[in-house]
Enzyme design. Sequence first.
Site, PDB file in Angstrom:
ATOM      1  N   THR A  44     -93.321 -13.195  23.487  1.00 21.65           N
ATOM      2  CA  THR A  44     -94.007 -14.407  23.011  1.00 21.65           C
ATOM      3  C   THR A  44     -94.601 -15.138  24.197  1.00 21.65           C
ATOM      4  OG1 THR A  44     -92.350 -14.682  21.282  1.00 21.65           O
ATOM      5  CG2 THR A  44     -93.730 -16.590  21.712  1.00 21.65           C
ATOM      6  N   THR A  85     -89.386 -19.624  23.450  1.00 16.26           N
ATOM      7  CA  THR A  85     -89.451 -18.173  23.273  1.00 16.26           C
ATOM      8  C   THR A  85     -88.009 -17.672  23.183  1.00 16.26           C
ATOM      9  OG1 THR A  85     -89.420 -17.737  25.656  1.00 16.26           O
ATOM     10  CG2 THR A  85     -91.591 -17.924  24.631  1.00 16.26           C
ATOM     11  N   GLY A  86     -87.858 -16.494  22.609  1.00 15.77           N
ATOM     12  CA  GLY A  86     -86.511 -15.943  22.455  1.00 15.77           C
ATOM     13  C   GLY A  86     -86.180 -15.813  20.983  1.00 15.77           C
ATOM     14  N   ARG A 135     -91.052 -10.914   7.927  1.00 19.14           N
ATOM     15  CA  ARG A 135     -90.166 -11.839   8.657  1.00 19.14           C
ATOM     16  C   ARG A 135     -91.029 -12.807   9.483  1.00 19.14           C
ATOM     17  NH1 ARG A 135     -89.529 -13.106  14.396  1.00 19.14           N
ATOM     18  NH2 ARG A 135     -87.395 -13.763  14.743  1.00 19.14           N
ATOM     19  N   VAL A 136     -90.701 -14.081   9.395  1.00 20.63           N
ATOM     20  CA  VAL A 136     -91.409 -15.082  10.183  1.00 20.63           C
ATOM     21  C   VAL A 136     -90.406 -15.712  11.143  1.00 20.63           C
ATOM     22  CG1 VAL A 136     -92.612 -17.296  10.075  1.00 20.63           C
ATOM     23  CG2 VAL A 136     -93.123 -15.523   8.391  1.00 20.63           C
ATOM     24  N   GLY A 137     -90.789 -15.775  12.411  1.00 20.74           N
ATOM     25  CA  GLY A 137     -89.896 -16.352  13.414  1.00 20.74           C
ATOM     26  C   GLY A 137     -90.176 -17.829  13.622  1.00 20.74           C
ATOM     27  N   ASP A 138     -89.779 -18.310  14.781  1.00 20.65           N
ATOM     28  CA  ASP A 138     -89.949 -19.737  15.094  1.00 20.65           C
ATOM     29  C   ASP A 138     -91.347 -20.069  15.580  1.00 20.65           C
ATOM     30  OD1 ASP A 138     -89.439 -18.135  17.354  1.00 20.65           O
ATOM     31  OD2 ASP A 138     -88.794 -19.860  18.527  1.00 20.65           O
ATOM     32  N   GLY A 198     -85.898 -16.342  17.559  1.00 21.51           N
ATOM     33  CA  GLY A 198     -86.446 -17.400  16.722  1.00 21.51           C
ATOM     34  C   GLY A 198     -85.461 -17.947  15.707  1.00 21.51           C
TER      35      GLY A 198
HETATM   36  N1  ASP Z   1     -89.440 -16.271  19.256  1.00 21.93           N
HETATM   37  C1  ASP Z   1     -90.031 -15.058  18.798  1.00 21.93           C
HETATM   38  C2  ASP Z   1     -89.592 -14.793  17.390  1.00 21.93           C
HETATM   39  O1  ASP Z   1     -88.429 -14.985  17.090  1.00 21.93           O
HETATM   40  C3  ASP Z   1     -89.710 -13.855  19.586  1.00 21.93           C
HETATM   41  C4  ASP Z   1     -89.615 -13.985  21.053  1.00 21.93           C
HETATM   42  O2  ASP Z   1     -89.914 -15.011  21.629  1.00 21.93           O
HETATM   43  O3  ASP Z   1     -89.257 -13.008  21.661  1.00 21.93           O
HETATM   44  O4  ASP Z   1     -90.402 -14.331  16.632  1.00 21.93           O
END
Ligand code: ASP
Length: 364
Positions: A210, A261-262, A238-241, A264
């Site tokens: 991200t 990031t990370g 699937r929807v993340g943050d 979600g």
């Molecule tokens: N935050 C993103 C998600 O969960 C993924 C990521 O940052 O690696 O979709």
Amino acid sequence: MISRRECFRTVAGLPALRAAQARPRNVVIASANGLRACNRAMELLRSGADTLDAVLAGVNLNEEDPEDNTVGYGGLPNEDGIVELDASVMHGPTRRCGAVAALRNIKTPSKVARLVMEHTDHVMLVGEGALRFAKAFGFQEENLLTEKSRLAWLVWKQSLRDRSGHNNWTDGLDAPPGKPSARLRELFPHVDEATLAWAWQVAMDPPTGTINCLALNERGEMSGVTTTSGLAWKIAGRVGDSPLPGAGLWVDQDVGAAGATGRGEENIRIAGAHTVVENMRRGMDPKEACLEALRRVARNFGNDAERLAKFDLTFYALRKDGVYASASLWNARVREGKRVPARYAVNDGEGGRLELCAWLLERK
Ligand code: ASP
């Protein structure tokens, strides 16, 4: 005449003395993959560009780069081998936002998110509707799966096993005996060792990625964007943050901006970016604001370090007076057996660089 109590408050919630001293300046921060994005955004800020134009021009570099496997073109796909992208934008001066989620076949979801903000009465479009909307604005559909990402997806599919060790995608009962690594080599004879090793590693340990990018200009205006291909091998839809205003991104023109990031799912459960901005409004500096949000994540796991060790989450915060920070759940992540310290990208007019993130927990 203002009272003593008022003297230590401002409309924005920043301490009055600091706000009085603060002179807005051009500052761009981003996740660690955003050094080029910061530099590009800074060029635009210097030429007087709007902050949203600047951060978008920055992250478009990642979205179009096939080598960034966590964003846009070349992003790692969902479990069906289809790349689905999420993005959100927020424009401080007009206090508007836009987002798209689970968007297929369009390289630059951040541009579509901006169009949602500017040309609809809605905030977020998803899936098929988001694609139709993008096409209405002239975006061309493209296959976003690069050969490298397709390879990683196939390797992931072949790595799955049932209880008896079987997988329909490989190891046919009639196949000659051999190790999975040798089988992979046979299947992909034209792929070099390094790429095959990379594919195996991302199949086993899906990377987080991200790009989040936040900007402040000399007029004190702020904007932000977060764009991603999301979690590798996710369930379709699937929807993340990242596309969720308040989770992957939040900008409050009175206070500051934050992004994440990370993993979600954990960020959504604490409305992370909004929490960080509200922490700054209550007087925390950007570093403490990020760390406090991470403490909420840890609290959701009863501070159980073993479970927390299974993921990472990083917040980025830029306050309206130009002070910035980033904090990660963990001090470092382990990549290919090596410990890589958590970093983020900055350009504050003194050149682009990576800086170390603050962190909540230390990997032993
Ligand atoms: N935050 C993103 C998600 O969960 C993924 C990521 O940052 O690696 O979709």
